[in-house]
Write a protein that holds these residues in place. Structure first.
Motif, mmCIF file in Angstrom:
data_model
loop_
_atom_site.group_PDB
_atom_site.id
_atom_site.type_symbol
_atom_site.label_atom_id
_atom_site.label_comp_id
_atom_site.label_asym_id
_atom_site.label_seq_id
_atom_site.Cartn_x
_atom_site.Cartn_y
_atom_site.Cartn_z
ATOM 1 N N GLU A 1 0.879 -1.239 0.134
ATOM 2 C CA GLU A 1 0.106 -0.052 -0.014
ATOM 3 C C GLU A 1 1.120 1.277 0.041
ATOM 4 O O GLU A 1 0.423 2.421 -0.600
ATOM 5 C CB GLU A 1 -0.895 0.010 1.378
ATOM 6 N N GLN A 2 1.877 1.276 0.737
ATOM 7 C CA GLN A 2 2.957 2.392 0.879
ATOM 8 C C GLN A 2 3.584 2.499 -0.376
ATOM 9 O O GLN A 2 3.374 3.780 -0.934
ATOM 10 C CB GLN A 2 3.912 2.275 1.861
ATOM 11 N N GLN A 3 3.869 1.386 -1.138
ATOM 12 C CA GLN A 3 4.533 1.975 -2.341
ATOM 13 C C GLN A 3 3.500 2.135 -3.600
ATOM 14 O O GLN A 3 3.827 3.041 -4.406
ATOM 15 C CB GLN A 3 5.115 0.401 -2.824
ATOM 16 N N ASP A 4 2.351 1.690 -3.435
ATOM 17 C CA ASP A 4 1.395 2.257 -4.433
ATOM 18 C C ASP A 4 1.274 3.745 -4.110
ATOM 19 O O ASP A 4 0.768 4.430 -5.122
ATOM 20 C CB ASP A 4 -0.175 1.460 -4.426
ATOM 21 N N GLU A 5 0.953 4.088 -2.717
ATOM 22 C CA GLU A 5 0.782 5.640 -2.657
ATOM 23 C C GLU A 5 1.980 6.410 -2.891
ATOM 24 O O GLU A 5 1.788 7.463 -3.766
ATOM 25 C CB GLU A 5 0.468 5.763 -1.098
ATOM 26 N N ASN A 6 3.064 5.776 -2.749
ATOM 27 C CA ASN A 6 4.350 6.885 -3.524
ATOM 28 C C ASN A 6 4.440 6.996 -4.869
ATOM 29 O O ASN A 6 4.859 8.048 -5.380
ATOM 30 C CB ASN A 6 5.527 5.876 -2.988
ATOM 31 N N GLN A 7 3.991 5.744 -5.511
ATOM 32 C CA GLN A 7 3.896 5.890 -6.915
ATOM 33 C C GLN A 7 2.827 6.775 -7.418
ATOM 34 O O GLN A 7 3.303 7.540 -8.395
ATOM 35 C CB GLN A 7 3.763 4.455 -7.653
ATOM 36 N N THR A 8 1.756 6.614 -6.755
ATOM 37 C CA THR A 8 0.747 7.820 -7.131
ATOM 38 C C THR A 8 1.158 9.282 -6.938
ATOM 39 O O THR A 8 0.803 9.944 -7.707
ATOM 40 C CB THR A 8 -0.700 7.435 -6.598
ATOM 41 N N GLN A 9 1.782 9.436 -5.975
ATOM 42 C CA GLN A 9 2.285 10.810 -5.515
ATOM 43 C C GLN A 9 3.166 11.220 -6.518
ATOM 44 O O GLN A 9 3.300 12.458 -7.256
ATOM 45 C CB GLN A 9 2.525 10.692 -4.110
ATOM 46 N N GLU A 10 4.333 10.427 -6.932
ATOM 47 C CA GLU A 10 5.330 10.761 -8.106
ATOM 48 C C GLU A 10 4.462 10.905 -9.108
ATOM 49 O O GLU A 10 4.979 12.129 -9.870
ATOM 50 C CB GLU A 10 6.267 9.570 -8.183
ATOM 51 N N GLU A 11 3.517 10.076 -9.561
ATOM 52 C CA GLU A 11 2.890 10.361 -10.993
ATOM 53 C C GLU A 11 2.237 11.744 -10.928
ATOM 54 O O GLU A 11 2.279 12.315 -11.859
ATOM 55 C CB GLU A 11 1.903 9.264 -11.252
ATOM 56 N N ASN A 12 1.633 12.153 -9.697
ATOM 57 C CA ASN A 12 0.865 13.332 -9.980
ATOM 58 C C ASN A 12 1.711 14.544 -9.743
ATOM 59 O O ASN A 12 1.535 15.712 -10.312
ATOM 60 C CB ASN A 12 -0.022 13.360 -8.310
ATOM 61 N N GLN A 13 3.017 14.257 -9.149
ATOM 62 C CA GLN A 13 3.625 15.555 -9.122
ATOM 63 C C GLN A 13 4.646 15.715 -10.708
ATOM 64 O O GLN A 13 4.750 16.847 -10.906
ATOM 65 C CB GLN A 13 4.922 15.236 -8.078
ATOM 66 N N THR A 14 4.806 14.825 -11.352
ATOM 67 C CA THR A 14 5.228 14.701 -12.826
ATOM 68 C C THR A 14 4.270 15.143 -13.590
ATOM 69 O O THR A 14 4.786 15.914 -14.584
ATOM 70 C CB THR A 14 5.741 13.509 -13.311
ATOM 71 N N ASN A 15 2.974 15.156 -13.454
ATOM 72 C CA ASN A 15 2.074 15.566 -14.471
ATOM 73 C C ASN A 15 1.435 16.981 -13.931
ATOM 74 O O ASN A 15 1.658 17.908 -13.730
ATOM 75 C CB ASN A 15 0.669 14.965 -14.325
#
Length: 59
Positions: free
Chosen positions: A45-59
């Protein structure tokens, strides 16, 4: 009489409280298998949250 034995009574109460604390922790302890599954789920769950946060920051 209470004044004479207050230290022994206090120690007895302390020992009884510690025994109850240890016994309750042993009774309510999760098995190692369940503990490892819960830890793995939490890490995913933590990895998924980190990935979605990184994707939101790059977009």
């Amino acid at each position: 009489m209470l004044a004479k034995y207050w230290k022994k009574i206090g120690m007895l109460i302390l020992i009884i409280a510690c025994v109850f604390n240890v016994m309750s922790k042993l009774v309510h302890k999760l098995s190692l298998n369940k503990e490892m599954l819960y830890s793995a789920e939490y890490m995913l769950e933590q990895q998924d949250e980190n990935q979605t946060q990184e994707e939101n920051q790059t977009n």
